[in-house]
Enzyme design. Structure first.
Site, PDB file in Angstrom:
ATOM      1  N   ASP A 125       0.862  -1.173   0.000  1.00 30.27           N
ATOM      2  CA  ASP A 125       0.000   0.000   0.000  1.00 30.27           C
ATOM      3  C   ASP A 125       0.905   1.232   0.000  1.00 30.27           C
ATOM      4  OD1 ASP A 125      -2.371   1.632   0.473  1.00 30.27           O
ATOM      5  OD2 ASP A 125      -1.654   1.796   2.536  1.00 30.27           O
ATOM      6  N   ASP A 177      -0.170   5.138   1.039  1.00 30.98           N
ATOM      7  CA  ASP A 177      -0.411   6.050   2.159  1.00 30.98           C
ATOM      8  C   ASP A 177      -0.530   5.281   3.471  1.00 30.98           C
ATOM      9  OD1 ASP A 177      -0.896   8.701   0.690  1.00 30.98           O
ATOM     10  OD2 ASP A 177      -2.301   7.362  -0.318  1.00 30.98           O
ATOM     11  N   ASP A 231      -1.633  -0.948   5.902  1.00 27.19           N
ATOM     12  CA  ASP A 231      -1.955  -0.458   7.246  1.00 27.19           C
ATOM     13  C   ASP A 231      -3.443  -0.368   7.521  1.00 27.19           C
ATOM     14  OD1 ASP A 231      -2.175   1.738   5.366  1.00 27.19           O
ATOM     15  OD2 ASP A 231      -2.345   3.066   7.101  1.00 27.19           O
TER      16      ASP A 231
END
Length: 217
Positions: free
Chosen positions: A6, A8, A162
């Protein structure tokens, strides 16, 4: 092994720039600025969802005509004011690239994704980058993750992220998920963390976790 990241909250800390862009957007409609703690809870499902949630939080019309385009123009201008790679990311990527192809799978549109990776000197680590505006749709749709399997047919793939969207994507693709608990999206799990034994609290811990996954421990 293919490792998909991922963007961001996993590779880069973009919370301040996203917050500033969202705040400028809602302020242009007469609402007050939003706090970082508010905005990061809205990040992870793509720009359109971020804009809709920000407008709703600000008691504005969530279908405001032209709001998404206005946000993208603002964000393009603020893209790299404060955004940085998390500590240890560059070193971890330098180690991981020797294990097999690396890729980015993000719900952020491809344009700003490439802009960030290029500016931070990270693009060279990745064999492919898939944005949220691709033909594969957005996470948690696993189509993008499955498309990345073509980078090394027959090799296992791991998703590092996250947020709940990342965890659900890995689950749908039946592949291991590494939770980057240092990222701002991790708070969205609340009291129900994902069912994964693979958790890192610093990017430098990734290599050891990948070792564990490869050994099948």
């Amino acid at each position: 092994m293919i490792i998909a990241f991922d963007l961001d909250g996993t590779l880069v800390d973009s919370a301040r720039d996203l917050t500033d862009a969202v705040s400028e957007l809602v302020q242009s409609y007469g609402a007050p600025a939003l706090a970082v703690a508010e905005v990061v809870t809205m990040v992870g499902e793509g720009a359109a969802v971020l804009v809709r949630k920000a407008l709703e939080r600000s008691a504005l019309d969530s279908a405001m005509p032209g709001a998404l385009d206005r946000f993208m123009q603002i964000y393009d201008r603020r893209l790299l004011d404060h955004t940085v790679a998390y500590p240890g990311v560059r070193e971890s990527l330098a180690l991981a690239v020797h294990r097999g192809p690396l890729a980015v799978l993000t719900n952020k549109p491809l344009g700003p994704t490439i802009g960030i990776l290029d500016a931070l000197g990270l693009s060279g680590f990745f064999s492919r980058v898939i944005g949220g505006d691709s033909e594969h749709g957005r996470k948690p749709d696993p189509a993008g993750l499955r498309a990345l399997m073509a980078l090394a047919p027959g090799e296992p793939i791991v998703m590092v992220g996250d947020s709940p969207a990342d965890a659900k994507t890995a689950e749908a693709a039946n592949c291991p998920f590494v939770l980057a608990r240092y990222g701002f999206g991790a708070a969205k799990f609340g009291r129900q963390p994902p069912m994964t034994p693979y958790v890192i609290d610093h990017a430098r811990e990734l290599s050891g976790v990948i070792d564990v996954i490869q050994r099948g421990d």
